[in-house]
Design an enzyme around this catalytic site. Structure first.
Site, PDB file in Angstrom:
ATOM      1  CB  SER A  44      26.393  13.387 -11.826  1.00 55.21           C
ATOM      2  OG  SER A  44      25.405  12.339 -12.713  1.00 55.21           O
ATOM      3  CB  SER A  46      31.379  17.726  -7.318  1.00 53.96           C
ATOM      4  OG  SER A  46      32.005  17.838  -8.521  1.00 53.96           O
ATOM      5  CD  GLN A  67      36.161  18.643  -8.223  1.00 55.49           C
ATOM      6  OE1 GLN A  67      35.928  17.565  -8.909  1.00 55.49           O
ATOM      7  NE2 GLN A  67      35.042  19.362  -7.976  1.00 55.49           N
ATOM      8  NE  ARG A 123      43.839  49.182 -19.748  1.00 55.97           N
ATOM      9  CZ  ARG A 123      42.978  48.368 -20.090  1.00 55.97           C
ATOM     10  NH1 ARG A 123      41.707  49.158 -19.813  1.00 55.97           N
ATOM     11  NH2 ARG A 123      43.075  47.216 -20.733  1.00 55.97           N
TER      12      ARG A 123
END
Length: 192
Positions: A44, A46, A67, A123
């Protein structure tokens, strides 16, 4: 406990179909919303559970889904989200900054990967890399109209940046063991 310490919710509800969870939540001062079976399975969403809740509670115009898999939530995180709602935001969610260098996935027929969020010729060092904002699932403030549309985020939307050390989300046995280990270490608790 965190929601009670925050102190600005009109009511605190726990949505569950489990009697043990319901008893514990009531002992802590929460009201219980008994979910339908279809909204209480392992698959299911939320959203389906929240939509069921608001359908039964017409008085709710703004809600905050918290949560239970986020053990390091703090009242001040909720306070930050609440302040944004009071400033006119329709939805506010928790997020954390992720400083990972991302690469595209190699799938069938694609035998090479490409950088997604950086230039390999330049980088960045992680200490200087701004990173990306990533939803961490800790909490979602949202207006009723958004939930009725099947959304937790929409309209005028903002996030509260949560420190990475608080952004543990328990989705696996490893996550649970890690959170328990963190909580068992007194020196770590000083920083939480």
């Amino acid at each position: 406990q965190t929601m009670q310490e925050f102190g600005k919710f009109d009511s605190i509800w726990v949505s569950t179909d489990h009697e043990g969870i319901a008893e514990c939540a009531q002992a802590c001062g929460a009201k219980i919303f008994h979910r339908n079976k279809e909204n209480a399975s392992d698959t299911s969403s939320s959203m389906s559970a929240v939509q069921e809740f608001i359908a039964a509670h017409k008085e709710v115009d703004m809600l905050c889904l918290i949560q239970c898999t986020s053990p390091f939530i703090q009242p001040d995180f909720l306070e930050s989200g609440y302040k944004l709602v009071m400033q006119g935001y329709d939805s506010v969610f928790s997020a954390t900054r992720d400083k990972k260098l991302r690469w595209s996935e190699m799938k069938d027929g694609i035998n090479s990967t490409q950088p997604i969020n950086f230039d390999p010729a330049n980088r960045p060092r992680r200490q200087e890399f701004k990173g990306e904002i990533v939803e961490n699932g800790m909490f979602y403030f949202c207006r009723r109209e958004l939930v009725e549309q099947g959304l937790f985020q929409g309209g005028k939307c903002a996030y509260v940046e949560i420190p990475a050390e608080h952004s543990v989300d328990i989705d696996s046995p490893f996550d649970l063991a890690f959170a328990e280990q963190v909580l068992s270490q007194e020196y770590i608790q000083l920083f939480m």
